[in-house]
Motif scaffolding. Sequence first.
Motif, mmCIF file in Angstrom:
data_model
loop_
_atom_site.group_PDB
_atom_site.id
_atom_site.type_symbol
_atom_site.label_atom_id
_atom_site.label_comp_id
_atom_site.label_asym_id
_atom_site.label_seq_id
_atom_site.Cartn_x
_atom_site.Cartn_y
_atom_site.Cartn_z
ATOM 1 N N GLN A 1 42.963 31.861 32.687
ATOM 2 C CA GLN A 1 42.921 31.452 34.073
ATOM 3 C C GLN A 1 43.838 32.750 34.274
ATOM 4 O O GLN A 1 43.412 32.794 35.582
ATOM 5 N N SER A 2 44.396 33.901 33.729
ATOM 6 C CA SER A 2 44.521 34.986 34.729
ATOM 7 C C SER A 2 43.625 35.689 35.125
ATOM 8 O O SER A 2 43.876 36.520 35.231
ATOM 9 N N ALA A 3 42.302 35.829 34.666
ATOM 10 C CA ALA A 3 41.441 36.245 34.631
ATOM 11 C C ALA A 3 41.109 36.943 36.038
ATOM 12 O O ALA A 3 40.558 35.873 36.390
ATOM 13 N N ASP A 4 41.248 38.025 36.535
ATOM 14 C CA ASP A 4 40.661 38.195 37.993
ATOM 15 C C ASP A 4 40.689 39.685 38.477
ATOM 16 O O ASP A 4 41.903 40.399 38.498
ATOM 17 N N PRO A 5 39.702 40.283 38.124
ATOM 18 C CA PRO A 5 39.625 42.028 38.515
ATOM 19 C C PRO A 5 39.619 42.525 39.534
ATOM 20 O O PRO A 5 40.612 43.457 39.663
ATOM 21 N N SER A 6 40.226 41.567 40.563
ATOM 22 C CA SER A 6 41.196 41.958 42.013
ATOM 23 C C SER A 6 42.391 42.199 41.807
ATOM 24 O O SER A 6 42.849 42.955 43.186
ATOM 25 N N VAL A 7 43.114 41.514 40.536
ATOM 26 C CA VAL A 7 44.248 42.176 40.729
ATOM 27 C C VAL A 7 44.650 43.443 40.163
ATOM 28 O O VAL A 7 45.758 43.701 39.717
ATOM 29 N N ASP B 1 41.628 45.703 46.246
ATOM 30 C CA ASP B 1 41.647 44.773 47.406
ATOM 31 C C ASP B 1 40.933 43.815 46.662
ATOM 32 O O ASP B 1 41.178 42.509 47.597
ATOM 33 N N SER B 2 39.827 43.609 46.258
ATOM 34 C CA SER B 2 39.461 42.473 45.879
ATOM 35 C C SER B 2 38.528 42.151 44.876
ATOM 36 O O SER B 2 38.122 43.085 44.461
ATOM 37 N N LEU B 3 37.397 40.925 44.775
ATOM 38 C CA LEU B 3 36.507 40.985 43.833
ATOM 39 C C LEU B 3 35.501 41.551 43.365
ATOM 40 O O LEU B 3 35.040 42.623 42.784
ATOM 41 N N GLU B 4 35.017 41.795 44.801
ATOM 42 C CA GLU B 4 33.725 42.752 45.016
ATOM 43 C C GLU B 4 34.069 44.171 45.198
ATOM 44 O O GLU B 4 33.386 44.883 44.558
ATOM 45 N N ALA C 1 43.727 42.401 30.601
ATOM 46 C CA ALA C 1 43.772 43.637 30.721
ATOM 47 C C ALA C 1 44.776 44.418 29.468
ATOM 48 O O ALA C 1 44.551 45.378 29.012
ATOM 49 N N ASP C 2 45.763 43.538 29.287
ATOM 50 C CA ASP C 2 46.883 43.567 28.211
ATOM 51 C C ASP C 2 46.866 43.592 27.138
ATOM 52 O O ASP C 2 46.522 44.824 25.973
ATOM 53 N N ASN C 3 45.203 42.865 26.527
ATOM 54 C CA ASN C 3 44.716 43.187 25.127
ATOM 55 C C ASN C 3 43.770 44.252 25.165
ATOM 56 O O ASN C 3 43.656 45.361 23.619
#
Length: 340
Positions: A254-260, A265-268, A107-109
Amino acid sequence: MIEVEGLKRYAELGDLVLDSGQTLQKARLCYQVVGSPNAQRDNIVLIPSYYGGSHWGSLPLLGAGSPLGSGDYCVVLTNLFGAGWSSSPSNAAAGQQGADFPRITLADNVRAQRMLLDQLFVPSWQLRLVTGWSMGGMQALYWALLFPEKVQSILPFCCTARCWPHNFVFLEGVKAALQADSAWLGGRYSEAPERGLRAFGRAYAGWAYSQAFFRNEQWRELGFTSVEALLDYWEQDHLEQDANDLLCVLATWQSADPSVLAGADSLEDALVGLSARVIIMPSSTDLYFTVEDARHEASLMPNAELRVLVSDWGHCAGGPGRSPEAMVQVFCAMYDLLAS
């Protein structure tokens, strides 16, 4: 077909507050623009860079057979923070060099790339397509998540939006190989940890291609005379890279996770809001960005189509310009998205 020469330009972005709460001082984003925007500024295509490479490595995506080589599009190519050309451990401002470089997310990128496009295309602009291989494709997915109003379509290939657990563990293995070198010194080395870099490259090579690639000796198509010659190439390639840079971008991956992301609230919950038209292209033999994981993510997106990139080249099937057969499939998907 347009002629493309590899060039570097730099955008000065000032001090950037990051997802981590840290500040990247005097941030610089390295980029190249090929072609010109139209009057409406809606013919812009963005290609973020991939792990271990620069934007020059993506220039074959503008080559023969690609719709991006027609001259009809304004193509912007960018470089990941941490990868050596944009702000990175190896070139950072005093106090943030080497092991002191701040943590960077996808997201920073993407936010920095948004700042670049705002500088380049005043007063307004629209991305016709965001595409890329591997971490380039991950950034394409994050673009559609963070700035849906700016993105019409995306083509991420050989990637997923999340770094799934097995992918994470694979990266832990190559990271440990590098850090096992006694010269690593927690990233505060005075001389490059060469044994660790060699081990990193050699270990990575076994994951980058598929079992069939080695069984059928397809490395010969890349000009190698033996598996050992291929492994020597991977060693040499990684000896030319900075160890802190490699691990900085690896941590971003490794930090990639759209849920954050904010509001998810979740990936979905995150992926259901991805409104752009999407063609997701996992390689049929990718060992870490698997078809299964990509299919699951595509099922959560309202406008996504899964097209499997059929190849025995594993993750490297999507490497720009490496496998002509794979590039035909990628370019076909590009044509479909740009024509819709």
